[in-house]
Design a protein around this motif. Structure first.
Motif, PDB file in Angstrom:
ATOM      1  N   ALA A  53       0.825  -1.214   0.000  1.00 20.38           N
ATOM      2  CA  ALA A  53       0.000   0.000   0.000  1.00 20.38           C
ATOM      3  C   ALA A  53       0.853   1.256   0.000  1.00 20.38           C
ATOM      4  O   ALA A  53       0.468   2.278   0.567  1.00 20.38           O
ATOM      5  CB  ALA A  53      -0.919  -0.023   1.226  1.00 20.38           C
ATOM      6  N   SER A  54       2.014   1.205  -0.657  1.00 16.97           N
ATOM      7  CA  SER A  54       2.876   2.394  -0.661  1.00 16.97           C
ATOM      8  C   SER A  54       2.293   3.464  -1.579  1.00 16.97           C
ATOM      9  O   SER A  54       1.472   3.176  -2.464  1.00 16.97           O
ATOM     10  CB  SER A  54       4.286   2.036  -1.136  1.00 16.97           C
ATOM     11  N   VAL A  91       1.020  -4.965   5.368  1.00 18.30           N
ATOM     12  CA  VAL A  91       1.744  -5.840   6.299  1.00 18.30           C
ATOM     13  C   VAL A  91       0.859  -6.296   7.470  1.00 18.30           C
ATOM     14  O   VAL A  91       1.118  -7.353   8.047  1.00 18.30           O
ATOM     15  CB  VAL A  91       3.053  -5.139   6.772  1.00 18.30           C
ATOM     16  N   THR A  93       8.764   0.570 -16.181  1.00 18.80           N
ATOM     17  CA  THR A  93       8.750   1.805 -15.394  1.00 18.80           C
ATOM     18  C   THR A  93       9.436   2.942 -16.160  1.00 18.80           C
ATOM     19  O   THR A  93       8.882   4.037 -16.288  1.00 18.80           O
ATOM     20  CB  THR A  93       9.392   1.555 -14.014  1.00 18.80           C
TER      21      THR A  93
HETATM   22  P1  NAD Z   1       7.389   0.007   0.466  1.00 18.73           P
HETATM   23  O1  NAD Z   1       8.352  -0.606   1.423  1.00 18.73           O
HETATM   24  O2  NAD Z   1       7.204   1.475   0.416  1.00 18.73           O
HETATM   25  O3  NAD Z   1       5.950  -0.643   0.736  1.00 18.73           O
HETATM   26  C1  NAD Z   1       5.802  -2.007   0.925  1.00 18.73           C
HETATM   27  C2  NAD Z   1       4.341  -2.329   1.178  1.00 18.73           C
HETATM   28  O4  NAD Z   1       4.244  -3.741   1.333  1.00 18.73           O
HETATM   29  C3  NAD Z   1       3.775  -1.705   2.457  1.00 18.73           C
HETATM   30  O5  NAD Z   1       2.471  -1.230   2.213  1.00 18.73           O
HETATM   31  C4  NAD Z   1       3.735  -2.871   3.447  1.00 18.73           C
HETATM   32  O6  NAD Z   1       2.663  -2.758   4.378  1.00 18.73           O
HETATM   33  C5  NAD Z   1       3.525  -4.057   2.517  1.00 18.73           C
HETATM   34  N1  NAD Z   1       4.055  -5.299   3.073  1.00 18.73           N
HETATM   35  C6  NAD Z   1       5.300  -5.505   3.577  1.00 18.73           C
HETATM   36  N2  NAD Z   1       5.410  -6.780   4.038  1.00 18.73           N
HETATM   37  C7  NAD Z   1       4.217  -7.371   3.803  1.00 18.73           C
HETATM   38  C8  NAD Z   1       3.699  -8.663   4.081  1.00 18.73           C
HETATM   39  N3  NAD Z   1       4.430  -9.588   4.682  1.00 18.73           N
HETATM   40  N4  NAD Z   1       2.425  -8.919   3.724  1.00 18.73           N
HETATM   41  C9  NAD Z   1       1.660  -7.988   3.113  1.00 18.73           C
HETATM   42  N5  NAD Z   1       2.094  -6.740   2.835  1.00 18.73           N
HETATM   43  C10 NAD Z   1       3.361  -6.431   3.180  1.00 18.73           C
HETATM   44  O7  NAD Z   1       7.806  -0.578  -0.956  1.00 18.73           O
HETATM   45  P2  NAD Z   1       7.480  -0.069  -2.454  1.00 18.73           P
HETATM   46  O8  NAD Z   1       8.255   1.151  -2.773  1.00 18.73           O
HETATM   47  O9  NAD Z   1       6.003  -0.067  -2.700  1.00 18.73           O
HETATM   48  O10 NAD Z   1       8.138  -1.265  -3.287  1.00 18.73           O
HETATM   49  C11 NAD Z   1       7.689  -2.595  -3.130  1.00 18.73           C
HETATM   50  C12 NAD Z   1       8.542  -3.504  -3.981  1.00 18.73           C
HETATM   51  O11 NAD Z   1       8.396  -3.123  -5.354  1.00 18.73           O
HETATM   52  C13 NAD Z   1      10.045  -3.432  -3.703  1.00 18.73           C
HETATM   53  O12 NAD Z   1      10.622  -4.711  -3.915  1.00 18.73           O
HETATM   54  C14 NAD Z   1      10.552  -2.471  -4.742  1.00 18.73           C
HETATM   55  O13 NAD Z   1      11.919  -2.686  -5.070  1.00 18.73           O
HETATM   56  C15 NAD Z   1       9.674  -2.842  -5.905  1.00 18.73           C
HETATM   57  N6  NAD Z   1       9.507  -1.758  -6.890  1.00 18.73           N
HETATM   58  C16 NAD Z   1       9.720  -2.084  -8.183  1.00 18.73           C
HETATM   59  C17 NAD Z   1       9.553  -1.115  -9.158  1.00 18.73           C
HETATM   60  C18 NAD Z   1       9.780  -1.494 -10.581  1.00 18.73           C
HETATM   61  O14 NAD Z   1       9.997  -0.631 -11.418  1.00 18.73           O
HETATM   62  N7  NAD Z   1       9.702  -2.770 -10.924  1.00 18.73           N
HETATM   63  C19 NAD Z   1       9.185   0.188  -8.816  1.00 18.73           C
HETATM   64  C20 NAD Z   1       8.934   0.487  -7.478  1.00 18.73           C
HETATM   65  C21 NAD Z   1       9.091  -0.508  -6.517  1.00 18.73           C
END
Ligand code: NAD
Length: 295
Positions: free
Chosen positions: A168-169, A192, A272
């Motif tokens: 939910a980021s 989470v 992206t």
């Molecule tokens: P973030 O850390 O800001 O948010 C993570 C989210 O996941 C939070 O809402 C958290 O509550 C949830 N979460 C964490 N552990 C959990 C669990 N065990 N069960 C359920 N929910 C859980 O991360 P982000 O910036 O949203 O990035 C997430 C992932 O996506 C990372 O691996 C990041 O590298 C990847 N990402 C990839 C791209 C791309 O271009 N492919 C772009 C942005 C982010």
């Protein structure tokens, strides 16, 4: 069942080709090429690689790019001054400040200072609101935008399907949920603290996972035939010292259950930057339309 692999590299190449054609038409119409300014503060090695990729791909589609590499000692005021100068520069149509910023700099303040019209990352509160309400012309965050394109490579129409976004980021999960809702999916968002994640995953026709927890989603959590989009990217080092990128979905299990699935790497990642280029072209086109509009 073996899932169809959604080829993000190929679909990103299609997006880049569309952008290159759009840029050529823009220039043929007498305008200077769209310009993207990328700002990096500090010396995070991964950020340097991302910025170099962005610059290379921007130039490859015929746009101009400017790179501002600021030292780790840069103050918030200095960064805001640069953003304000770029806001006022008519040759710059898109501004991207690479995250993470040093902890002394307020990210929200920086994002809010970038002009909404040049906010190609789509994080300015105005664009967040415009995306949430489905306003035409909103600049939408690049990763969720890319995911929508991947989903549409499988489903022409997603109205009425059940979608679960895990994560939910503000960068991925929340804008992702808003875009799916915009297209009339029935959307749930897990994070989470969500209980019974396994059961919720099994209900989803479309499962988008963005947590950064490698292998969180197991094969038997997936609804047979579902479309699974794995946004997660984590670099792990094996005991022999070799590094590899892994996603949030246990791919080797999920491939036998899902209908379609993105690999990591080669799924969401390439989309992206391609969508960043698409947003920069859209911003340049909108600026031109505004300049040409009768007063
Ligand atoms: P973030 O850390 O800001 O948010 C993570 C989210 O996941 C939070 O809402 C958290 O509550 C949830 N979460 C964490 N552990 C959990 C669990 N065990 N069960 C359920 N929910 C859980 O991360 P982000 O910036 O949203 O990035 C997430 C992932 O996506 C990372 O691996 C990041 O590298 C990847 N990402 C990839 C791209 C791309 O271009 N492919 C772009 C942005 C982010």
């Amino acid at each position: 069942m073996t899932a169809r692999i959604i080829d993000g590299k190929a679909i990103a190449a299609e997006v880049r080709a569309e952008v290159a054609a759009g840029v050529a038409a823009f220039v043929a119409d007498g305008s200077p090429p769209p310009g993207l300014a990328v700002v990096l503060v500090g010396d995070d090695p991964a950020s340097h690689v991302y910025v170099a990729n962005k610059v290379r791909q921007t130039e490859a589609v015929g746009m101009t790019s400017r790179r501002y590499m600021l030292g780790a000692e840069t103050t918030e005021r200095q960064l805001l001054d640069l953003v304000e100068r770029l806001n006022a520069d008519p040759h710059v149509h898109g501004i991207l400040v690479q995250f993470p910023l040093p902890p002394e700099i307020d990210t929200v303040k920086v994002v809010s200072t970038i002009s909404a019209a040049k906010d190609v990352d789509g994080f300015n509160p105005l664009n967040v609101g415009r995306t949430a309400t489905g306003m035409k012309g909103a600049l939408t965050p690049c990763t969720p935008l890319g995911v929508m394109r991947l989903i549409h490579s499988v489903h022409a129409d997603i109205a009425g399907l059940g979608a679960l976004v895990v994560g939910a980021s503000n960068v991925v999960g929340r804008p992702m949920a808003r875009l799916l809702l915009q297209e009339q999916c029935t959307v749930s968002v897990a994070h989470v603290l969500t209980t019974d994640l396994e059961r919720r995953c099994r209900d989803a026709d479309i499962l988008v996972v963005a947590t950064g927890v490698p292998g969180l989603i197991r094969g038997d959590w997936i609804k047979p035939g579902a479309t699974v989009i794995d946004v997660g990217i984590t670099r792990i080092t094996s005991s022999s010292g070799t590094e590899r990128l892994v996603g949030d979905v246990a791919f080797d299990e999920a491939i036998h259950v899902a209908g379609a699935i993105t690999p990591v790497p080669g799924g969401v990642g390439p989309m992206t930057i391609a969508c960043l280029l698409a947003n920069t072209l859209s911003a340049a086109q909108a600026a031109k339309e505004e300049a040409c509009a009768p007063a």
